[in-house]
Design a protein around this motif. Structure first.
Motif, PDB file in Angstrom:
ATOM      1  N   THR A   8     -13.079  31.933  20.301  1.00  9.34           N
ATOM      2  CA  THR A   8     -12.772  30.674  19.870  1.00  9.34           C
ATOM      3  C   THR A   8     -11.338  30.323  19.236  1.00  9.34           C
ATOM      4  O   THR A   8     -10.799  31.456  18.568  1.00  9.34           O
ATOM      5  N   LEU A   9     -10.803  29.300  19.260  1.00 13.36           N
ATOM      6  CA  LEU A   9      -9.454  29.026  18.881  1.00 13.36           C
ATOM      7  C   LEU A   9      -9.780  28.541  17.471  1.00 13.36           C
ATOM      8  O   LEU A   9     -10.467  27.538  17.256  1.00 13.36           O
ATOM      9  N   VAL A  10      -9.096  29.178  16.446  1.00 15.01           N
ATOM     10  CA  VAL A  10      -9.612  28.942  15.102  1.00 15.01           C
ATOM     11  C   VAL A  10      -8.171  28.340  14.548  1.00 15.01           C
ATOM     12  O   VAL A  10      -7.084  29.099  14.540  1.00 15.01           O
ATOM     13  N   TYR A  11      -8.147  27.362  13.681  1.00 15.72           N
ATOM     14  CA  TYR A  11      -6.921  27.050  12.594  1.00 15.72           C
ATOM     15  C   TYR A  11      -7.201  27.210  11.550  1.00 15.72           C
ATOM     16  O   TYR A  11      -8.443  26.630  10.872  1.00 15.72           O
ATOM     17  N   ILE A  12      -6.417  27.745  10.840  1.00 15.95           N
ATOM     18  CA  ILE A  12      -6.553  28.155   9.337  1.00 15.95           C
ATOM     19  C   ILE A  12      -5.206  27.751   8.288  1.00 15.95           C
ATOM     20  O   ILE A  12      -4.287  27.783   9.008  1.00 15.95           O
ATOM     21  N   THR A  13      -5.598  27.310   7.313  1.00 13.96           N
ATOM     22  CA  THR A  13      -4.433  27.452   6.298  1.00 13.96           C
ATOM     23  C   THR A  13      -4.768  28.527   5.300  1.00 13.96           C
ATOM     24  O   THR A  13      -5.760  28.925   5.035  1.00 13.96           O
ATOM     25  N   TYR A  14      -3.571  29.000   4.599  1.00 12.60           N
ATOM     26  CA  TYR A  14      -3.923  30.300   3.764  1.00 12.60           C
ATOM     27  C   TYR A  14      -2.913  30.474   2.674  1.00 12.60           C
ATOM     28  O   TYR A  14      -1.829  29.851   2.952  1.00 12.60           O
ATOM     29  N   SER A  15      -3.280  30.983   1.784  1.00  9.80           N
ATOM     30  CA  SER A  15      -2.447  31.591   0.552  1.00  9.80           C
ATOM     31  C   SER A  15      -2.786  32.845   0.402  1.00  9.80           C
ATOM     32  O   SER A  15      -3.752  33.410   0.369  1.00  9.80           O
ATOM     33  N   ILE A  16      -1.432  33.715   0.100  1.00  5.76           N
ATOM     34  CA  ILE A  16      -1.485  35.026  -0.183  1.00  5.76           C
ATOM     35  C   ILE A  16      -1.139  35.170  -1.972  1.00  5.76           C
ATOM     36  O   ILE A  16      -0.190  34.706  -2.149  1.00  5.76           O
ATOM     37  N   LEU A  17      -2.077  35.650  -2.579  1.00  8.70           N
ATOM     38  CA  LEU A  17      -1.654  35.928  -3.957  1.00  8.70           C
ATOM     39  C   LEU A  17      -1.401  37.476  -4.391  1.00  8.70           C
ATOM     40  O   LEU A  17      -2.168  38.364  -3.929  1.00  8.70           O
ATOM     41  N   ASP A  18      -0.549  37.892  -5.030  1.00 14.59           N
ATOM     42  CA  ASP A  18      -0.258  39.124  -5.393  1.00 14.59           C
ATOM     43  C   ASP A  18      -1.418  39.525  -6.656  1.00 14.59           C
ATOM     44  O   ASP A  18      -2.233  38.635  -7.077  1.00 14.59           O
ATOM     45  N   SER A  19      -1.109  40.668  -7.077  1.00 14.61           N
ATOM     46  CA  SER A  19      -2.053  41.412  -7.984  1.00 14.61           C
ATOM     47  C   SER A  19      -2.140  40.628  -9.246  1.00 14.61           C
ATOM     48  O   SER A  19      -3.220  40.677 -10.065  1.00 14.61           O
ATOM     49  N   ARG A  20      -1.217  39.636  -9.553  1.00 20.07           N
ATOM     50  CA  ARG A  20      -1.248  38.914 -10.906  1.00 20.07           C
ATOM     51  C   ARG A  20      -1.757  37.492 -10.700  1.00 20.07           C
ATOM     52  O   ARG A  20      -1.819  36.954 -11.496  1.00 20.07           O
ATOM     53  N   GLY A  21      -2.147  37.278  -9.249  1.00 18.69           N
ATOM     54  CA  GLY A  21      -2.544  35.968  -9.077  1.00 18.69           C
ATOM     55  C   GLY A  21      -1.670  35.067  -8.692  1.00 18.69           C
ATOM     56  O   GLY A  21      -1.697  33.719  -8.573  1.00 18.69           O
ATOM     57  N   MET A  22      -0.249  35.521  -8.574  1.00 15.50           N
ATOM     58  CA  MET A  22       0.673  34.492  -8.279  1.00 15.50           C
ATOM     59  C   MET A  22       0.807  34.252  -6.652  1.00 15.50           C
ATOM     60  O   MET A  22       0.624  35.386  -5.960  1.00 15.50           O
ATOM     61  N   VAL A  23       1.210  32.971  -6.317  1.00 13.91           N
ATOM     62  CA  VAL A  23       1.135  32.771  -4.699  1.00 13.91           C
ATOM     63  C   VAL A  23       2.519  33.427  -4.317  1.00 13.91           C
ATOM     64  O   VAL A  23       3.410  33.134  -4.872  1.00 13.91           O
ATOM     65  N   VAL A  24       2.247  34.212  -3.185  1.00 16.89           N
ATOM     66  CA  VAL A  24       3.569  34.999  -2.725  1.00 16.89           C
ATOM     67  C   VAL A  24       4.073  34.365  -1.226  1.00 16.89           C
ATOM     68  O   VAL A  24       4.805  34.304  -0.696  1.00 16.89           O
ATOM     69  N   GLU A  25       2.731  33.653  -0.791  1.00 13.58           N
ATOM     70  CA  GLU A  25       3.089  33.070   0.635  1.00 13.58           C
ATOM     71  C   GLU A  25       1.880  32.018   0.699  1.00 13.58           C
ATOM     72  O   GLU A  25       0.701  32.096   0.635  1.00 13.58           O
ATOM     73  N   GLN A  26       2.412  30.858   1.561  1.00 13.49           N
ATOM     74  CA  GLN A  26       1.512  29.939   1.328  1.00 13.49           C
ATOM     75  C   GLN A  26       1.830  28.995   2.591  1.00 13.49           C
ATOM     76  O   GLN A  26       2.965  28.715   3.244  1.00 13.49           O
ATOM     77  N   HIS A  27       0.663  28.624   3.803  1.00 13.65           N
ATOM     78  CA  HIS A  27       0.934  27.841   5.100  1.00 13.65           C
ATOM     79  C   HIS A  27      -0.233  26.787   4.623  1.00 13.65           C
ATOM     80  O   HIS A  27      -1.222  26.998   4.989  1.00 13.65           O
ATOM     81  N   ASP A  28       0.428  25.787   4.484  1.00 13.65           N
ATOM     82  CA  ASP A  28      -0.300  24.258   4.382  1.00 13.65           C
ATOM     83  C   ASP A  28      -0.518  23.823   5.779  1.00 13.65           C
ATOM     84  O   ASP A  28      -1.385  22.717   5.885  1.00 13.65           O
ATOM     85  N   ILE A  29       0.283  23.959   7.090  1.00 12.17           N
ATOM     86  CA  ILE A  29       0.150  23.640   8.116  1.00 12.17           C
ATOM     87  C   ILE A  29      -0.673  24.510   8.880  1.00 12.17           C
ATOM     88  O   ILE A  29      -0.294  25.942   8.707  1.00 12.17           O
ATOM     89  N   PRO A  30      -1.645  24.231   9.534  1.00 11.80           N
ATOM     90  CA  PRO A  30      -2.651  25.107  10.248  1.00 11.80           C
ATOM     91  C   PRO A  30      -1.892  26.098  11.128  1.00 11.80           C
ATOM     92  O   PRO A  30      -1.130  25.510  11.860  1.00 11.80           O
TER      93      PRO A  30
END
Length: 161
Positions: A8-30
């Motif tokens: 199946t073709l899946v579209y996701i958005t995601y955020s990556i958080l480091d060990s301190r809980g800080m967002v280090v990468e974010q994709h709001d466009i699917p």
């Protein structure tokens, strides 16, 4: 209701958080990928998204081995700052190197002290555990060409995204 299954073709958005809980990468466009079709999406993310439906949110803890890999100290070089061109004498500067085979790799200036400059070819999150927050935005059956490529096709141009 449609769920994430093989091919199946899946579209996701995601955020990556480091060990301190800080967002280090974010994709709001699917971002689109084909489930189970060598799309380049991390296997741990594919496994966590399997069986999910549109609107689901998944939190995935990734070890260094599942995420950005372990640090490779052979990718760290220290040199006298005089041997480095002036445009690269700043923290965060990107330096592209090419090996004998023509393969390129980006290194980053990570430190400058005592007349020495440090270049590091490791990903910034190498050796760290991270958390990936994934939102399933859309799901549909993939076309045969999308399955072959692991990625969605642009309907207007017919090119892979």
């Amino acid at each position: 209701m449609v769920t994430v299954t093989h091919n199946t073709l899946v579209y996701i958005t995601y955020s990556i958080l480091d060990s301190r809980g800080m967002v280090v990468e974010q994709h709001d466009i699917p971002v689109g990928y084909v489930q189970g079709a060598n799309s380049g999406i991390l296997p741990a993310i594919e496994a966590a998204v399997a069986g999910r439906k549109i609107g689901d949110r998944v939190e995935i803890a990734l070890s260094p081995e599942e995420g950005y890999g372990l640090r490779d100290e052979s990718l760290v070089f220290v040199d006298d700052i005089e041997n480095v061109p002036p445009e690269f004498r700043r923290i965060g500067a990107e330096v592209m190197f090419e090996n004998e085979s023509g393969e390129t790799k980006v290194f980053y200036v990570t430190a400058i002290e005592d007349g020495k400059l440090t270049l590091d070819g490791n990903p910034s999150l190498a050796g760290q555990s991270v958390t990936c927050l994934v939102n399933v935005m859309d799901i549909r059956e993939a076309t045969p060409e999308e399955i072959r490529n692991g990625r969605p096709l642009d309907v207007q141009t017919g090119t892979v995204h």
